[in-house]
Design an enzyme around this catalytic site. Sequence first.
Site, PDB file in Angstrom:
ATOM      1  N   ASP A  27       0.802  -1.218   0.000  1.00 54.76           N
ATOM      2  CA  ASP A  27       0.000   0.000   0.000  1.00 54.76           C
ATOM      3  C   ASP A  27       0.845   1.284   0.000  1.00 54.76           C
ATOM      4  O   ASP A  27       1.619   1.518   0.932  1.00 54.76           O
ATOM      5  CB  ASP A  27      -0.900   0.053   1.232  1.00 54.76           C
ATOM      6  CG  ASP A  27      -1.684  -1.245   1.460  1.00 54.76           C
ATOM      7  OD1 ASP A  27      -1.097  -2.323   1.282  1.00 54.76           O
ATOM      8  OD2 ASP A  27      -2.854  -1.162   1.841  1.00 54.76           O
ATOM      9  N   GLU A  36      -4.393   2.486  -2.646  1.00 49.18           N
ATOM     10  CA  GLU A  36      -5.599   3.082  -2.057  1.00 49.18           C
ATOM     11  C   GLU A  36      -5.329   4.155  -1.009  1.00 49.18           C
ATOM     12  O   GLU A  36      -6.249   4.869  -0.624  1.00 49.18           O
ATOM     13  CB  GLU A  36      -6.488   1.994  -1.462  1.00 49.18           C
ATOM     14  CG  GLU A  36      -5.941   1.357  -0.221  1.00 49.18           C
ATOM     15  CD  GLU A  36      -7.036   1.119   0.810  1.00 49.18           C
ATOM     16  OE1 GLU A  36      -8.218   1.220   0.469  1.00 49.18           O
ATOM     17  OE2 GLU A  36      -6.677   0.850   1.963  1.00 49.18           O
ATOM     18  N   ASN A  37      -4.082   4.272  -0.540  1.00 43.32           N
ATOM     19  CA  ASN A  37      -3.761   5.299   0.455  1.00 43.32           C
ATOM     20  C   ASN A  37      -2.872   6.395  -0.111  1.00 43.32           C
ATOM     21  O   ASN A  37      -2.234   7.142   0.638  1.00 43.32           O
ATOM     22  CB  ASN A  37      -3.063   4.673   1.665  1.00 43.32           C
ATOM     23  CG  ASN A  37      -3.973   3.778   2.475  1.00 43.32           C
ATOM     24  OD1 ASN A  37      -3.716   2.590   2.613  1.00 43.32           O
ATOM     25  ND2 ASN A  37      -5.043   4.328   2.992  1.00 43.32           N
ATOM     26  N   ASN A  79     -10.470  -0.739   0.993  1.00 40.69           N
ATOM     27  CA  ASN A  79     -11.584  -0.145   1.728  1.00 40.69           C
ATOM     28  C   ASN A  79     -11.641   1.368   1.609  1.00 40.69           C
ATOM     29  O   ASN A  79     -12.692   1.972   1.881  1.00 40.69           O
ATOM     30  CB  ASN A  79     -11.534  -0.539   3.204  1.00 40.69           C
ATOM     31  CG  ASN A  79     -10.276  -0.086   3.908  1.00 40.69           C
ATOM     32  OD1 ASN A  79      -9.171  -0.423   3.477  1.00 40.69           O
ATOM     33  ND2 ASN A  79     -10.417   0.662   4.989  1.00 40.69           N
ATOM     34  N   HIS A  80     -10.543   2.013   1.195  1.00 43.76           N
ATOM     35  CA  HIS A  80     -10.558   3.467   1.009  1.00 43.76           C
ATOM     36  C   HIS A  80     -10.749   3.869  -0.458  1.00 43.76           C
ATOM     37  O   HIS A  80     -10.453   4.999  -0.839  1.00 43.76           O
ATOM     38  CB  HIS A  80      -9.261   4.085   1.548  1.00 43.76           C
ATOM     39  CG  HIS A  80      -9.111   3.972   3.030  1.00 43.76           C
ATOM     40  ND1 HIS A  80     -10.099   4.353   3.914  1.00 43.76           N
ATOM     41  CD2 HIS A  80      -8.083   3.498   3.791  1.00 43.76           C
ATOM     42  CE1 HIS A  80      -9.687   4.130   5.158  1.00 43.76           C
ATOM     43  NE2 HIS A  80      -8.480   3.610   5.109  1.00 43.76           N
ATOM     44  N   HIS A 102      -7.388  -7.555   0.139  1.00 45.57           N
ATOM     45  CA  HIS A 102      -7.289  -6.412   1.046  1.00 45.57           C
ATOM     46  C   HIS A 102      -8.149  -6.717   2.272  1.00 45.57           C
ATOM     47  O   HIS A 102      -9.372  -6.598   2.227  1.00 45.57           O
ATOM     48  CB  HIS A 102      -7.784  -5.157   0.318  1.00 45.57           C
ATOM     49  CG  HIS A 102      -7.330  -3.882   0.928  1.00 45.57           C
ATOM     50  ND1 HIS A 102      -6.071  -3.355   0.713  1.00 45.57           N
ATOM     51  CD2 HIS A 102      -7.944  -3.015   1.761  1.00 45.57           C
ATOM     52  CE1 HIS A 102      -5.951  -2.214   1.363  1.00 45.57           C
ATOM     53  NE2 HIS A 102      -7.069  -1.993   2.020  1.00 45.57           N
ATOM     54  N   HIS A 104      -3.458  -4.072   3.228  1.00 50.32           N
ATOM     55  CA  HIS A 104      -4.301  -3.317   4.168  1.00 50.32           C
ATOM     56  C   HIS A 104      -3.661  -3.083   5.519  1.00 50.32           C
ATOM     57  O   HIS A 104      -3.775  -1.986   6.067  1.00 50.32           O
ATOM     58  CB  HIS A 104      -5.677  -3.970   4.375  1.00 50.32           C
ATOM     59  CG  HIS A 104      -6.508  -3.282   5.424  1.00 50.32           C
ATOM     60  ND1 HIS A 104      -7.013  -2.006   5.247  1.00 50.32           N
ATOM     61  CD2 HIS A 104      -6.917  -3.674   6.662  1.00 50.32           C
ATOM     62  CE1 HIS A 104      -7.705  -1.660   6.326  1.00 50.32           C
ATOM     63  NE2 HIS A 104      -7.650  -2.638   7.194  1.00 50.32           N
ATOM     64  N   HIS A 151      -0.506  -2.984   6.415  1.00 49.05           N
ATOM     65  CA  HIS A 151       0.688  -2.128   6.298  1.00 49.05           C
ATOM     66  C   HIS A 151       1.918  -2.662   7.016  1.00 49.05           C
ATOM     67  O   HIS A 151       2.935  -1.967   7.080  1.00 49.05           O
ATOM     68  CB  HIS A 151       0.383  -0.708   6.816  1.00 49.05           C
ATOM     69  CG  HIS A 151      -0.516   0.085   5.944  1.00 49.05           C
ATOM     70  ND1 HIS A 151      -0.546   1.475   5.954  1.00 49.05           N
ATOM     71  CD2 HIS A 151      -1.455  -0.285   5.036  1.00 49.05           C
ATOM     72  CE1 HIS A 151      -1.450   1.911   5.092  1.00 49.05           C
ATOM     73  NE2 HIS A 151      -2.018   0.843   4.523  1.00 49.05           N
TER      74      HIS A 151
END
Length: 261
Positions: A10, A41-42, A68-69, A153, A178, A180
């Site tokens: 991520d 996603e981040n 999820n983000h 994820h 997810h 990290h």
Amino acid sequence: MLFHLLAVGDVVAQGGLDCLRRRLRPLQKEHDIHFTVVNGENAAGLGLLPHHAEEIFDAGADVITLGNHTWGKLQIKDYLEDNPYILRPANFAPNLPGRGFGLYEGPQGLRLGILNLMGRFELDSNLSSPFLTADQILSGEGAQADLVFVDFHAEATSEKGALGWYLDGRVQAVWGTHTHVPTADGQILPQGTGFITDLGMTGPALSILGVKPANSVARFLGQLPRRYEAAEGPNKLCAVRFTIDTQSKRCCQVTRLDLAD
């Protein structure tokens, strides 16, 4: 042929984007990488914008996966529709923008299937089952692929492991994103699927999951909520290389390739 896929953890905020830009292409060259999947996603902290996606592609990614983000920045929704090289979890509601599976061309005419799924434990129980979604895709459009790789994820290590074992022998690799934190359990499951619980992240090294430590500490001390801010300082890139024997279609090596500034 031995096919090398690189899965990159991520990407967190601008520090992660900068690290990816500086470090990814030399890493690909050094380890003979044929195809690269990056979870993005981040990139904006929570979510990403189209220009972040373009930065990730420019850095050397072939496909971007999300989680999820995905909807943290709603400006991405049209981009998800227009660009087939960015995936959001396939077990989102089918009416949402974008796609969760893609077929891509690899070396020597290989057809590569990339599947993005999201776990339900502690994330969103309203999602469709990632297990049943995987079944549907693998028996449908996924059947056209020579090799299939899965970014799962998810929060729970048990759910990630369960999906890896569930798909063992049906896909070439399953990796978790997810949480990290890079895990040390890279392995080849009995039927030939490469697996690792979590890739880790690409972003601020002196942090808690990429965020300023004080932000997270305050939360656990019961203080007023703070807006999470990306940490400053040096960055790291966490990635795993999966080596696949294209004749047997089995993974033969799972290798961590982590870099630090």
